[in-house]
Design an enzyme around this catalytic site. Structure first.
Site, short mmCIF file in Angstrom:
data_model
loop_
_atom_site.label_atom_id
_atom_site.label_comp_id
_atom_site.label_asym_id
_atom_site.label_seq_id
_atom_site.Cartn_x
_atom_site.Cartn_y
_atom_site.Cartn_z
N GLU A 59 105.59 44.13 -17.79
CA GLU A 59 105.40 43.05 -16.82
C GLU A 59 106.72 42.59 -16.22
O GLU A 59 106.79 42.20 -15.04
CB GLU A 59 104.66 41.87 -17.47
N HIS A 103 93.89 37.10 -23.59
CA HIS A 103 93.03 37.47 -22.48
C HIS A 103 92.14 36.30 -22.06
O HIS A 103 91.20 36.48 -21.30
CB HIS A 103 92.12 38.65 -22.85
C1 LIG Z 1 102.13 43.41 -22.78
C2 LIG Z 1 100.75 43.89 -22.48
N1 LIG Z 1 100.40 44.11 -21.20
C3 LIG Z 1 99.17 44.57 -20.90
C4 LIG Z 1 98.26 44.82 -21.88
C5 LIG Z 1 96.85 45.26 -21.53
N2 LIG Z 1 96.60 46.66 -21.95
C6 LIG Z 1 95.93 46.94 -23.08
S1 LIG Z 1 95.77 48.58 -23.33
C7 LIG Z 1 96.58 48.93 -21.90
C8 LIG Z 1 96.80 50.36 -21.50
C9 LIG Z 1 97.66 51.06 -22.48
O1 LIG Z 1 97.85 52.38 -22.05
P1 LIG Z 1 98.64 53.41 -22.95
O2 LIG Z 1 99.94 52.77 -23.39
O3 LIG Z 1 98.72 54.67 -22.19
O4 LIG Z 1 97.75 53.54 -24.25
P2 LIG Z 1 96.30 54.16 -24.43
O5 LIG Z 1 95.79 54.67 -23.10
O6 LIG Z 1 96.47 55.24 -25.45
O7 LIG Z 1 95.48 53.00 -24.97
C10 LIG Z 1 96.96 47.78 -21.24
C11 LIG Z 1 97.69 47.74 -19.96
C12 LIG Z 1 98.66 44.56 -23.21
N3 LIG Z 1 97.84 44.76 -24.25
N4 LIG Z 1 99.89 44.11 -23.49
#
Ligand SMILES: Cc1ncc(C[n+]2csc(CCOP(=O)(O)OP(=O)(O)O)c2C)c(N)n1
Length: 325
Positions: A60, A129
Site C-alpha cells: 500500500e 476488513h
Molecule cells: C497489507 C495487506 N494488504 C492487502 C491484503 C488483502 N489481500 C489478502 S490476500 C491478497 C492477495 C495475496 O496474493 P498473493 O500474495 O499472490 O498470495 P496468494 O494468491 O497465494 O493468496 C490480498 C491483496 C492483506 N491481507 N494485507
C-alpha cells in the site's frame, strides 16, 4: 438514467471519467485482471490497457507513494486500497506528503489524488476488513474525506473528488455496495464536496449521519413518524470539511440532535459535531445531544458484528429519550 447499485455506479463512473480524461490512471491490488475484490474496476483493464490500469504488488505504501508522484507530474491517479484496514501502510505518505505538498511548495504543486477504499462493517468480514477509521483522516490539514450513502452520490462525489486539485479520501461503505439500486444520472454528475444532503425533513429532532448508517437512521425516522415524531435526517456526504451550516440550520429549527456513526464513539466525528453545535447553537437546544455509535473496541469478528454497530432500535431509543427529555 440507469438503475444501479453503488458498486455499479462506481464502476460506471470510473469508465466514464477515464474515457473523458487521459490523465486518469487506476492502480491497486487486483484492480486489473480481477476487476477488484468487489468488482468496482471490472472492464477497465480491457478498455484502457495496462498503462492506465495497473495491478500493483501487495504494497500500500508503494501504491500511494507512486500515485503521489504521478499526481505531482500532472496525472490524475485513483489509487485503490483493497480494504480500509490496510490503508495505514500508506498513512505516512498521506499524512506527511500528499496533504502537505501544496503548503510545502507555497502553492507550486498540488496532489490531485483520489484514494478509494471499501470501508466499514456489515458484510461479516474479518479483522482489518470492517473498520471505520474516518476520524483518523479528519485531523490532516490539506486532506478531504467523503463517504457516499447512495449510488447517485457515489457518482457525484467520485467525479468531484477527481476534479479536486488536492487529495481526497473516498470511502465506500461495503454494506451499501449492493444493498439497493436507484436511478443514477447519465453524463457528468457532481456532488459538491462539503455539502450535506437533506434525506428527510422534520421539525422535532435532527439526526446527523453518513455512510452505512444513513439507511439505519432513515428507518428509525420512518418508525417514529408513525408515533407522530418528525425526525429530520441529514447525510453529511463529506466528513471533512463537513457542512456545519446545514447542521446548525436544522438544529436551530428542531432544538434536538442525535449524531450516528458506526465508527468508535470517543474522539469520533460525532464528538466534533457536538462540540461545534455547542459553540454555535447551544441556546437552541432543548435536550442533551446524544451519540449513537460503534463501541470503543477493535472491530469484532463476524459472529459478534451485529452487537457493535448502531441499529434502528438503538436510534429509535435515542430519539425517544431525546424527545421525551
Ligand atoms: C497489507 C495487506 N494488504 C492487502 C491484503 C488483502 N489481500 C489478502 S490476500 C491478497 C492477495 C495475496 O496474493 P498473493 O500474495 O499472490 O498470495 P496468494 O494468491 O497465494 O493468496 C490480498 C491483496 C492483506 N491481507 N494485507
Amino acid at each position: 438514467m440507469a438503475r444501479l447499485s453503488m458498486v455499479e455506479a462506481i464502476n460506471r463512473t470510473l469508465h466514464e471519467l477515464m474515457e473523458q480524461d487521459d490523465r486518469i490512471v487506476v492502480l491497486g491490488e487486483d484492480v486489473g485482471v480481477d476487476g477488484g475484490v468487489f468488482r468496482a474496476t471490472v472492464g477497465l483493464l480491457e478498455k484502457f490497457g495496462p498503462m492506465r490500469v495497473i495491478d500493483t504488488p501487495l504494497a500500500e505504501s508503494t501504491i500511494v507513494g507512486s500515485a503521489i508522484g504521478m499526481a505531482i507530474y500532472g496525472m490524475r491517479p485513483i489509487a485503490e486500497i483493497q480494504f480500509e484496514g490496510f490503508i495505514f501502510k500508506s498513512y505516512d505518505h498521506i499524512y506527511s506528503h500528499a496533504s502537505r505538498l501544496r503548503k510545502r511548495s507555497q502553492g507550486g504543486y498540488g496532489v490531485p489524488l483520489v484514494i478509494r477504499a471499501p470501508y466499514g462493517a456489515g458484510v461479516r468480514a474479518l479483522e482489518h476488513h470492517s473498520d471505520a477509521p474516518e476520524a483518523l483522516f479528519t485531523h490532516i490539514p490539506g486532506l478531504k474525506l467523503v463517504i457516499p450513502a447512495t449510488p447517485s452520490d457515489a457518482k457525484g462525489l467520485l467525479t468531484s473528488a477527481i476534479e479536486d486539485p488536492d487529495p481526497v479520501i473516498y470511502f465506500e461503505p461495503k454494506r451499501l455496495y449492493r444493498l439497493f439500486k436507484e436511478e443514477v444520472p447519465e453524463g457528468r454528475h457532481t456532488v459538491p464536496i462539503g455539502q450535506a444532503r437533506l434525506v428527510r425533513e422534520g421539525h422535532d429532532i435532527t439526526i446527523v449521519t453518513y455512510g452505512g448508517m444513513v439507511s439505519v437512521c432513515e428507518k428509525a425516522a420512518q418508525h417514529v413518524a408513525s408515533e407522530g415524531v418528525e425526525a429530520e435526517v441529514i447525510d453529511l456526504r463529506t466528513i471533512w470539511p463537513f457542512d456545519i451550516g446545514a447542521i446548525v440550520e436544522s438544529v436551530t429549527k428542531t432544538g434536538r440532535l442525535i449524531v450516528c456513526h458506526e465508527a468508535p464513539r470517543s474522539f469520533g466525528v460525532g464528538a466534533e459535531i457536538v462540540a461545534q453545535v455547542s459553540e454555535r447553537c447551544l441556546l437552541s437546544l432543548l435536550a442533551p445531544i446524544r451519540r449513537v455509535t460503534g463501541n470503543d473496541i477493535t472491530a469484532p469478528l463476524a459472529k459478534l458484528e451485529e452487537y457493535n454497530y448502531p441499529d434502528t432500535e438503538q436510534v429509535v431509543r435515542a430519539i425517544h429519550e431525546t424527545v421525551q427529555f
